[in-house]
Scaffold this motif. Sequence first.
Motif, PDB file in Angstrom:
ATOM      1  N   ILE A 155     -16.661 -40.005 -32.314  1.00  0.00           N
ATOM      2  CA  ILE A 155     -16.476 -39.589 -30.916  1.00  0.00           C
ATOM      3  C   ILE A 155     -15.834 -38.213 -30.875  1.00  0.00           C
ATOM      4  CG2 ILE A 155     -15.223 -40.078 -28.771  1.00  0.00           C
ATOM      5  CD1 ILE A 155     -15.561 -43.089 -29.433  1.00  0.00           C
ATOM      6  N   ASN A 156     -14.786 -38.036 -31.667  1.00  0.00           N
ATOM      7  CA  ASN A 156     -14.070 -36.751 -31.683  1.00  0.00           C
ATOM      8  C   ASN A 156     -14.983 -35.614 -32.134  1.00  0.00           C
ATOM      9  OD1 ASN A 156     -11.989 -34.962 -31.359  1.00  0.00           O
ATOM     10  ND2 ASN A 156     -10.582 -36.034 -32.720  1.00  0.00           N
ATOM     11  N   ASP A 157     -15.842 -35.884 -33.107  1.00  0.00           N
ATOM     12  CA  ASP A 157     -16.771 -34.852 -33.592  1.00  0.00           C
ATOM     13  C   ASP A 157     -17.760 -34.428 -32.511  1.00  0.00           C
ATOM     14  OD1 ASP A 157     -15.573 -34.841 -36.073  1.00  0.00           O
ATOM     15  OD2 ASP A 157     -17.091 -36.122 -37.024  1.00  0.00           O
ATOM     16  N   LYS A 158     -18.082 -35.341 -31.587  1.00  0.00           N
ATOM     17  CA  LYS A 158     -19.048 -35.036 -30.540  1.00  0.00           C
ATOM     18  C   LYS A 158     -18.409 -34.391 -29.306  1.00  0.00           C
ATOM     19  CE  LYS A 158     -22.214 -38.743 -31.872  1.00  0.00           C
ATOM     20  NZ  LYS A 158     -23.477 -38.068 -32.073  1.00  0.00           N
ATOM     21  N   LEU A 159     -17.067 -34.427 -29.208  1.00  0.00           N
ATOM     22  CA  LEU A 159     -16.391 -33.796 -28.075  1.00  0.00           C
ATOM     23  C   LEU A 159     -16.515 -32.278 -28.178  1.00  0.00           C
ATOM     24  CD1 LEU A 159     -13.108 -35.899 -27.849  1.00  0.00           C
ATOM     25  CD2 LEU A 159     -14.900 -35.754 -26.115  1.00  0.00           C
ATOM     26  N   ASN A 160     -16.592 -31.623 -27.023  1.00  0.00           N
ATOM     27  CA  ASN A 160     -16.663 -30.156 -26.997  1.00  0.00           C
ATOM     28  C   ASN A 160     -15.394 -29.525 -27.548  1.00  0.00           C
ATOM     29  OD1 ASN A 160     -19.205 -30.173 -25.842  1.00  0.00           O
ATOM     30  ND2 ASN A 160     -18.379 -30.275 -23.772  1.00  0.00           N
ATOM     31  N   THR A 161     -14.256 -30.154 -27.256  1.00  0.00           N
ATOM     32  CA  THR A 161     -12.983 -29.674 -27.774  1.00  0.00           C
ATOM     33  C   THR A 161     -12.315 -30.830 -28.493  1.00  0.00           C
ATOM     34  OG1 THR A 161     -11.910 -30.229 -25.698  1.00  0.00           O
ATOM     35  CG2 THR A 161     -12.650 -27.971 -25.952  1.00  0.00           C
ATOM     36  N   LYS A 162     -11.645 -30.536 -29.562  1.00  0.00           N
ATOM     37  CA  LYS A 162     -11.031 -31.581 -30.373  1.00  0.00           C
ATOM     38  C   LYS A 162      -9.705 -32.021 -29.754  1.00  0.00           C
ATOM     39  CE  LYS A 162     -14.321 -31.345 -33.226  1.00  0.00           C
ATOM     40  NZ  LYS A 162     -15.464 -31.784 -32.486  1.00  0.00           N
ATOM     41  N   VAL A 163      -9.491 -33.315 -29.762  1.00  0.00           N
ATOM     42  CA  VAL A 163      -8.219 -33.892 -29.344  1.00  0.00           C
ATOM     43  C   VAL A 163      -7.781 -34.834 -30.452  1.00  0.00           C
ATOM     44  CG1 VAL A 163      -8.680 -33.696 -26.872  1.00  0.00           C
ATOM     45  CG2 VAL A 163      -9.353 -35.753 -28.054  1.00  0.00           C
TER      46      VAL A 163
END
Length: 189
Positions: A155-163
């Motif tokens: 999920i994190n890899d697919k986010l535009n910005t990393k959280v």
Amino acid sequence: QLKSWINSYNILYPFVNFSYKSLDKFISEDFVKCIISKLGDVKFKISNFNGSRNQGSTEYWIAFYNKNHNNQSDGLQLFISFVDGQMRYGIYRHIDRVHISQNIFDGDINSFFNFINDNSELILNDTKKSKEFIVDDIKEILQNNNNLPLTIKEINDKLNTKVSNNIITEILKSDEFENDGLPYLKLLE
């Protein structure tokens, strides 16, 4: 005994920073009022050389943010930072630690005020919390994956910005996802 005060400056900062009392007064009484007169009806937070945890800091910053937010980390902020003899300013989003814009003050006060005027609506209209943007992004990622389970990392890899993975886990546990987040949390176990 003083593990949090690793550096001697952190122990001595109250004595060193006492000399900055007049700067604190100028910033909180004059400078902030000037910025608010240009920006509009906003809240602000100041972190002086005492630091956010009162352990000393080499940076002095001010964050201006929409008055509907509880604090400056909930949404976008117009920041002004004094560090290493420079004044930096720009727009910052705390949840994913992204500088949307960042400038160094070059002595041109008109350019600085133009930046504030140009970005005032961005701050004044920022009523959606940063976490809500991340929630929307996660929902879109899951829908695009036909709601099949993904790991938190995927999920994190697919986010535009990393959280942080902790923020994603917290979001999946929230009421926003109710049972929808369950398959993803089981992948963590």
